[in-house]
Design a protein around this motif. Structure first.
Motif, short mmCIF file in Angstrom:
data_model
loop_
_atom_site.label_atom_id
_atom_site.label_comp_id
_atom_site.label_asym_id
_atom_site.label_seq_id
_atom_site.Cartn_x
_atom_site.Cartn_y
_atom_site.Cartn_z
N ASP A 220 0.90 -1.21 0.03
CA ASP A 220 -0.05 0.23 0.13
C ASP A 220 0.99 1.38 0.14
O ASP A 220 2.12 1.33 0.65
N ALA A 222 0.68 5.97 0.18
CA ALA A 222 -0.02 7.03 0.59
C ALA A 222 1.16 8.23 0.15
O ALA A 222 1.85 8.13 0.56
N GLU A 224 1.98 11.90 -2.30
CA GLU A 224 2.09 13.20 -2.66
C GLU A 224 3.09 13.38 -3.82
O GLU A 224 4.14 13.49 -3.60
N ALA A 240 6.10 9.31 -0.84
CA ALA A 240 5.33 8.13 -0.59
C ALA A 240 5.54 7.61 0.54
O ALA A 240 6.70 7.23 0.80
N ALA A 368 -0.69 3.74 -8.38
CA ALA A 368 -1.30 3.79 -7.15
C ALA A 368 -0.74 4.92 -6.55
O ALA A 368 -1.61 5.76 -5.82
N SER A 372 -3.24 7.90 -5.44
CA SER A 372 -3.34 8.22 -3.96
C SER A 372 -3.21 9.90 -3.67
O SER A 372 -3.98 10.68 -3.01
N SER A 373 -2.34 10.41 -4.79
CA SER A 373 -1.97 11.76 -4.80
C SER A 373 -3.32 12.66 -5.13
O SER A 373 -3.54 13.58 -4.36
N ASN A 375 -6.06 11.84 -4.43
CA ASN A 375 -7.09 11.58 -3.27
C ASN A 375 -6.63 11.95 -2.17
O ASN A 375 -6.93 11.17 -1.26
N SER A 377 -3.66 12.17 -0.65
CA SER A 377 -2.65 11.12 -0.08
C SER A 377 -3.38 9.84 0.67
O SER A 377 -2.69 9.25 1.66
N ALA A 378 -4.44 9.59 0.17
CA ALA A 378 -5.26 8.47 0.73
C ALA A 378 -4.37 6.97 0.71
O ALA A 378 -3.93 6.86 -0.44
N TRP A 379 -4.34 6.23 1.73
CA TRP A 379 -3.77 4.88 1.41
C TRP A 379 -4.35 4.28 0.37
O TRP A 379 -5.56 4.00 0.38
N THR A 380 -3.46 3.81 -0.51
CA THR A 380 -3.93 2.97 -1.75
C THR A 380 -3.12 1.47 -1.92
O THR A 380 -2.35 1.51 -2.01
#
Length: 389
Positions: A220, A222, A224, A240, A368, A372-373, A375, A377-380
């Motif tokens: 996974d 997260a 930017e 990340a 991913a 993530s970036s 969103n 930086s949501a965990w993806t």
């Protein structure tokens, strides 16, 4: 001495930096002969460059499709056996798939492709044809990077807890850096580079080192990603957080706008017993640190008694005689040539180069990280990322 493996090259013509590196690396092995090439989209330029390299005029081709067809028509003991792909990212898939379907093994510059969809095409061609496919993740060829992997695998660090890796450069830190530079212009063009800039170009090296050294896969991220310079259409800076399948966590940074950073790839791996530290600009040194004990500094060199067999196998010179970037590249080519000669990867031995699986992992990481970036930086998760947008 066995006969040299006969290689053709696509790309790497006049003014191309990485093509010359690949040719030097292949030459250092003493196991590979460049016998054919399609070095430029311009047929005349390709033939002229082939002549500069000393190739037979009839084996300097105007296109890779012409080369594949003409080489296949030659007797089996003369035609090329493998293809080195040193073109911009957007063309990797078409060339690699065509080469493998024509019956040639492939060694390709990283990243695997410009976009994940093209990488999936290459993966499918590898499965369909059964051809060898190698990716030149250069830094895994350094003896001390291999030594780090061997010591981690032997449990010397204990349970891996945290990884910190960064790859920082400054060669795109000014607005005019893309002007008049063939390398800079395509790397900052999404149509040629693909879905990422810095994270694809150098971030994949940092990412690959994490998986190579730890022996674990990233699950996974997260992230930017951003374009620091005004008007730049693709990321030139990013970071990340990531998780490994063994339970460790980590942080990766990749940037091409860090003033004063030349080629600063650095990795630190911390375990429950000890930590390892390696810096690419001082590649012949690996530091091992334990709590409450003096730092242990390990150095590369043939015959060094404390190094693993795997590291010693790729040392060319005695200790105190530094080996560098070209030699690391050559170690990948030597391993690939051995497998080409043997008709496939030798059973029971780890490949001496990045595989299609390694390349696909990096491409899923890029996708991913982008998602993530976008969103916040949501965990993806990387698993199934090809089904997300």
């Amino acid at each position: 001495m066995p006969k040299k493996v006969r290689m053709g090259m696509v790309g790497g013509g006049q003014g191309a930096f990485i093509g010359a590196i690949h040719r030097l690396a292949a030459g250092i092995t003493g196991e590979i002969a460049l016998v054919a090439g399609a070095f430029s989209r311009d047929g005349d330029a390709s033939r002229a460059f082939g002549a500069e390299l000393g190739l037979s005029p009839e084996r300097s081709y105007a296109s890779y499709t012409e080369m594949f067809g003409a080489e296949l028509a030659l007797p089996e003991d003369i035609r090329m056996q493998c293809v080195s792909i040193v073109t911009p990212n957007d063309s990797h898939a078409d060339i690699a798939c065509s080469a493998m379907k024509a019956g040639f093994d492939v060694i390709c510059d990283k990243p695997l492709a410009g976009v994940l969809e093209d990488a999936l095409r290459i993966e499918e061609a590898v499965k369909e044809t059964g051809r060898l496919f190698a990716l030149t993740q250069t830094y895994t060829g350094y003896p001390m990077a291999i030594e780090a992997r061997e010591r981690i695998a032997a449990g010397e660090l204990g349970e891996i807890r945290r990884v910190a890796v960064s790859y920082l450069q400054d060669w795109l830190s000014r607005e005019d850096d893309t002007k008049g530079s063939k390398q800079a212009s395509w790397r900052s063009d999404p149509a040629r580079s693909g879905e990422s800039g810095a994270f694809a170009d150098i971030g994949t090296h940092a990412y690959n080192m994490v998986e190579f050294m730890t022996g674990e896969r990233v699950t996974d991220v997260a992230a930017e990603l951003r374009a620091v310079l005004p008007g730049r259409a693709i990321d030139d800076d990013g970071m990340a957080m990531f998780r490994l399948d063994g339970g460790a966590a980590g942080l990766i940074s990749a940037s091409q706008v860090c003033s004063g950073a030349i080629n600063a790839l650095r990795i630190e791996i911390y375990g429950s017993k000890a930590s390892l530290h390696w810096f690419q600009e001082e590649p012949n040194t690996l530091s091992l640190k334990r709590r409450g004990e003096p730092e242990m500094v390990l150095r590369s060199g043939a015959g060094t008694p404390y190094l693993s067999d795997a590291a010693l196998a790729v040392c060319r010179t005695p200790g105190g005689h530094p080996e560098g970037y070209i030699e690391a590249f050559a170690n990948l080519y030597a391993a690939f040539a051995g497998d080409v000669r043997d008709g496939g990867k030798r059973p029971g031995t780890p490949p001496g180069y990045a595989t299609i699986e390694d390349g696909m992992s990096a491409m899923r990481f890029i996708r991913a990280a982008n998602i993530s970036s976008k969103n916040n930086s949501a965990w993806t998760p990387l698993a199934g990322i090809e089904n997300q947008s």
